[in-house]
Design a protein around this motif. Structure first.
Motif, PDB file in Angstrom:
ATOM      1  N   PHE A  91      -5.094  29.074  -6.997  1.00  0.00           N
ATOM      2  CA  PHE A  91      -5.128  30.266  -7.488  1.00  0.00           C
ATOM      3  C   PHE A  91      -4.741  31.416  -6.555  1.00  0.00           C
ATOM      4  CE2 PHE A  91      -7.822  27.663 -10.162  1.00  0.00           C
ATOM      5  CZ  PHE A  91      -7.662  28.210 -11.500  1.00  0.00           C
ATOM      6  N   GLY A  92      -5.004  31.055  -5.422  1.00  0.00           N
ATOM      7  CA  GLY A  92      -4.668  32.074  -4.210  1.00  0.00           C
ATOM      8  C   GLY A  92      -5.956  32.587  -3.448  1.00  0.00           C
ATOM      9  N   PRO A  93      -5.917  33.415  -2.678  1.00  0.00           N
ATOM     10  CA  PRO A  93      -7.065  33.829  -1.625  1.00  0.00           C
ATOM     11  C   PRO A  93      -8.273  34.456  -2.440  1.00  0.00           C
ATOM     12  CG  PRO A  93      -4.907  34.780  -0.876  1.00  0.00           C
ATOM     13  CD  PRO A  93      -4.778  34.084  -2.288  1.00  0.00           C
ATOM     14  N   GLY A  94      -9.508  33.965  -1.807  1.00  0.00           N
ATOM     15  CA  GLY A  94     -10.763  34.566  -2.551  1.00  0.00           C
ATOM     16  C   GLY A  94     -11.171  33.602  -3.582  1.00  0.00           C
ATOM     17  N   VAL A  95     -10.634  32.476  -4.116  1.00  0.00           N
ATOM     18  CA  VAL A  95     -11.069  31.876  -5.030  1.00  0.00           C
ATOM     19  C   VAL A  95     -11.953  30.609  -4.735  1.00  0.00           C
ATOM     20  CG1 VAL A  95     -10.711  30.319  -6.921  1.00  0.00           C
ATOM     21  CG2 VAL A  95      -9.477  32.496  -6.694  1.00  0.00           C
ATOM     22  N   VAL A  96     -13.235  30.519  -5.049  1.00  0.00           N
ATOM     23  CA  VAL A  96     -14.076  29.175  -4.586  1.00  0.00           C
ATOM     24  C   VAL A  96     -14.428  28.380  -5.563  1.00  0.00           C
ATOM     25  CG1 VAL A  96     -14.770  30.856  -2.703  1.00  0.00           C
ATOM     26  CG2 VAL A  96     -16.031  30.789  -4.988  1.00  0.00           C
ATOM     27  N   ARG A  97     -15.120  27.421  -5.061  1.00  0.00           N
ATOM     28  CA  ARG A  97     -15.422  26.201  -6.389  1.00  0.00           C
ATOM     29  C   ARG A  97     -16.559  26.924  -7.006  1.00  0.00           C
ATOM     30  NH1 ARG A  97     -15.339  20.280  -3.875  1.00  0.00           N
ATOM     31  NH2 ARG A  97     -13.206  19.969  -2.971  1.00  0.00           N
ATOM     32  N   ARG A  98     -16.902  26.503  -8.173  1.00  0.00           N
ATOM     33  CA  ARG A  98     -18.188  26.688  -8.868  1.00  0.00           C
ATOM     34  C   ARG A  98     -18.842  25.503  -9.220  1.00  0.00           C
ATOM     35  NH1 ARG A  98     -19.150  29.376 -14.198  1.00  0.00           N
ATOM     36  NH2 ARG A  98     -21.039  30.209 -13.019  1.00  0.00           N
ATOM     37  N   SER A  99     -20.351  25.410  -9.200  1.00  0.00           N
ATOM     38  CA  SER A  99     -20.942  24.124  -9.098  1.00  0.00           C
ATOM     39  C   SER A  99     -21.752  24.156 -10.633  1.00  0.00           C
ATOM     40  CB  SER A  99     -22.275  24.099  -8.255  1.00  0.00           C
ATOM     41  OG  SER A  99     -22.754  22.909  -8.236  1.00  0.00           O
ATOM     42  N   PRO A 100     -21.379  22.945 -11.361  1.00  0.00           N
ATOM     43  CA  PRO A 100     -20.695  21.664 -11.055  1.00  0.00           C
ATOM     44  C   PRO A 100     -19.188  21.936 -11.086  1.00  0.00           C
ATOM     45  CG  PRO A 100     -21.500  21.497 -13.320  1.00  0.00           C
ATOM     46  CD  PRO A 100     -21.881  22.746 -12.540  1.00  0.00           C
ATOM     47  N   TYR A 101     -18.499  21.273  -9.812  1.00  0.00           N
ATOM     48  CA  TYR A 101     -17.337  21.594  -9.655  1.00  0.00           C
ATOM     49  C   TYR A 101     -16.257  20.868 -10.801  1.00  0.00           C
ATOM     50  CZ  TYR A 101     -12.525  21.564  -7.177  1.00  0.00           C
ATOM     51  OH  TYR A 101     -11.270  21.881  -6.908  1.00  0.00           O
ATOM     52  N   GLU A 102     -16.684  19.516 -11.052  1.00  0.00           N
ATOM     53  CA  GLU A 102     -15.835  18.748 -11.910  1.00  0.00           C
ATOM     54  C   GLU A 102     -16.534  18.227 -13.146  1.00  0.00           C
ATOM     55  OE1 GLU A 102     -14.048  15.504 -10.289  1.00  0.00           O
ATOM     56  OE2 GLU A 102     -11.982  16.875  -9.187  1.00  0.00           O
ATOM     57  N   SER A 103     -15.911  18.403 -14.397  1.00  0.00           N
ATOM     58  CA  SER A 103     -16.701  17.895 -15.724  1.00  0.00           C
ATOM     59  C   SER A 103     -16.714  16.287 -15.713  1.00  0.00           C
ATOM     60  CB  SER A 103     -15.850  18.303 -16.728  1.00  0.00           C
ATOM     61  OG  SER A 103     -14.607  17.687 -16.757  1.00  0.00           O
ATOM     62  N   ASP A 104     -17.707  15.729 -16.429  1.00  0.00           N
ATOM     63  CA  ASP A 104     -17.762  14.498 -16.787  1.00  0.00           C
ATOM     64  C   ASP A 104     -16.554  14.087 -17.408  1.00  0.00           C
ATOM     65  OD1 ASP A 104     -18.350  11.820 -17.709  1.00  0.00           O
ATOM     66  OD2 ASP A 104     -20.453  12.531 -18.574  1.00  0.00           O
ATOM     67  N   PRO A 105     -15.895  13.065 -17.032  1.00  0.00           N
ATOM     68  CA  PRO A 105     -14.607  12.612 -17.745  1.00  0.00           C
ATOM     69  C   PRO A 105     -14.861  11.665 -18.900  1.00  0.00           C
ATOM     70  CG  PRO A 105     -14.973  11.404 -15.682  1.00  0.00           C
ATOM     71  CD  PRO A 105     -15.797  12.356 -15.555  1.00  0.00           C
ATOM     72  N   ALA A 106     -16.104  11.543 -19.099  1.00  0.00           N
ATOM     73  CA  ALA A 106     -16.552  10.931 -20.424  1.00  0.00           C
ATOM     74  C   ALA A 106     -16.682  11.734 -21.665  1.00  0.00           C
ATOM     75  CB  ALA A 106     -17.652   9.783 -20.064  1.00  0.00           C
ATOM     76  N   THR A 107     -16.576  12.907 -21.397  1.00  0.00           N
ATOM     77  CA  THR A 107     -16.931  13.886 -22.485  1.00  0.00           C
ATOM     78  C   THR A 107     -15.553  14.881 -22.618  1.00  0.00           C
ATOM     79  OG1 THR A 107     -17.972  15.554 -21.227  1.00  0.00           O
ATOM     80  CG2 THR A 107     -19.150  13.738 -22.179  1.00  0.00           C
ATOM     81  N   TRP A 108     -15.387  15.632 -23.690  1.00  0.00           N
ATOM     82  CA  TRP A 108     -14.387  16.753 -23.577  1.00  0.00           C
ATOM     83  C   TRP A 108     -14.887  17.600 -24.782  1.00  0.00           C
ATOM     84  CZ3 TRP A 108      -8.784  15.375 -25.394  1.00  0.00           C
ATOM     85  CH2 TRP A 108      -8.658  14.948 -26.651  1.00  0.00           C
ATOM     86  N   PRO A 109     -14.521  18.905 -24.970  1.00  0.00           N
ATOM     87  CA  PRO A 109     -15.064  19.818 -25.866  1.00  0.00           C
ATOM     88  C   PRO A 109     -14.448  19.789 -27.396  1.00  0.00           C
ATOM     89  CG  PRO A 109     -13.586  21.009 -24.337  1.00  0.00           C
ATOM     90  CD  PRO A 109     -13.755  19.587 -23.807  1.00  0.00           C
TER      91      PRO A 109
END
Length: 274
Positions: A91-109
């Motif tokens: 994304f560029g400078p100043g972007v950080v991870r949020r928590s939780p960082y990754e979704s559960d790959p066993a689900t989707w919306p």
């Protein structure tokens, strides 16, 4: 109604009946429903055959893929996603991870009949799907920008095309959508461009959307931006949600940069090597 032109792919704007769906919660912004064969997207022909959506011809696309590098199992799909999906630097400078960082790959919306997003098991067409969440932290009187990136690996190119077609159907059905309790999106202006249309040459099919985001935490309306592209059996999406003091241009620039980074990584990961 959200103002401003769609800058990335020219000036093709869809009428309200052709709005492209925006999607998503912080954990799963890129997926538009659970069925790979949405109702109303295929037409019956004599003998029981169906006409598939044509999001690009069979020869379309900007990847000269090596069949041996295309995933055919869940583990291979997850390995490819880890190489391609955006990270903060995308994304560029100043972007950080949020928590939780990754979704559960066993689900989707999945967008329910009540126009509320909820989690379900991925559709049978999906080998793997992962979403990552990011943030530009609040600073100097400006609120945070919430960002997400998602990559989905389908079993076939046709399955990926169905996901793109379903996106259009969902906003026609639900012009206002609840992402989760206290968060909603609406007033979308959208563009849908196949490869070669209005200078769109980055993917077989590209959807772009701007709209309004509201939340009990951050107020609103604030700018909302969503992009999704399809190449081969893959879909890539990025979402940005604004806050006080954040502009549409600022959010659009972030999502566009991350989308382009994922597209380049995907091409490098699966194309034929000289």
């Amino acid at each position: 109604m959200c103002g401003g032109p769609i800058r990335r792919y020219g000036i093709l704007l869809l009428t309200p009946l052709l709005l492209v769906a925006c999607s998503s919660s912080e954990q799963n912004p890129g997926r538009k429903g659970g069925s790979p064969h949405p109702s109303g997207s295929a037409s019956a022909e004599p003998g029981g055959a169906t006409t598939r959506p044509t999001a690009g011809s069979e020869d379309a696309g900007t990847i000269d893929a090596d069949p041996a590098r295309l995933p055919t199992s869940r583990s291979a799909a997850l390995h490819l996603i880890a190489r391609v999906i955006a990270d903060p630097d995308s994304f560029g400078p100043g972007v950080v991870r949020r928590s939780p960082y990754e979704s559960d790959p066993a689900t989707w919306p999945v967008l329910g009949t009540d126009c509320v997003w909820h989690q379900e098991k991925p559709a049978g067409s999906v080998l793997a799907t992962v979403t990552r969440s990011f943030e530009v932290p609040a600073a100097q009187g400006k609120g945070p920008i919430r960002l997400s990136a998602v990559m989905t690996v389908h079993r076939t190119r046709e399955d990926a095309r169905w996901e793109m077609a379903e996106s259009i159907e969902e906003t026609m059905r639900c012009p206002t959508q609840q992402l989760r309790k206290g968060e909603s999106i609406g007033s979308m202006v959208s563009a849908s461009l196949l490869q070669g249309e209005s200078g769109q040459n980055g993917s077989e099919d590209a959807l772009t959307e701007f709209g309004e985001y509201r939340s009990t935490e951050l107020g609103g309306p604030h700018p909302y931006s969503w992009q999704q592209s399809q190449m081969l059996q893959f879909t890539l999406a990025v979402t940005g949600r604004g806050a006080k003091g954040r502009t549409e241009d600022e959010i659009s620039d972030l999502t566009t940069q991350a989308q382009a980074a994922m597209e380049l990584r995907l091409k490098s990961a699966v194309e034929k090597q000289s």
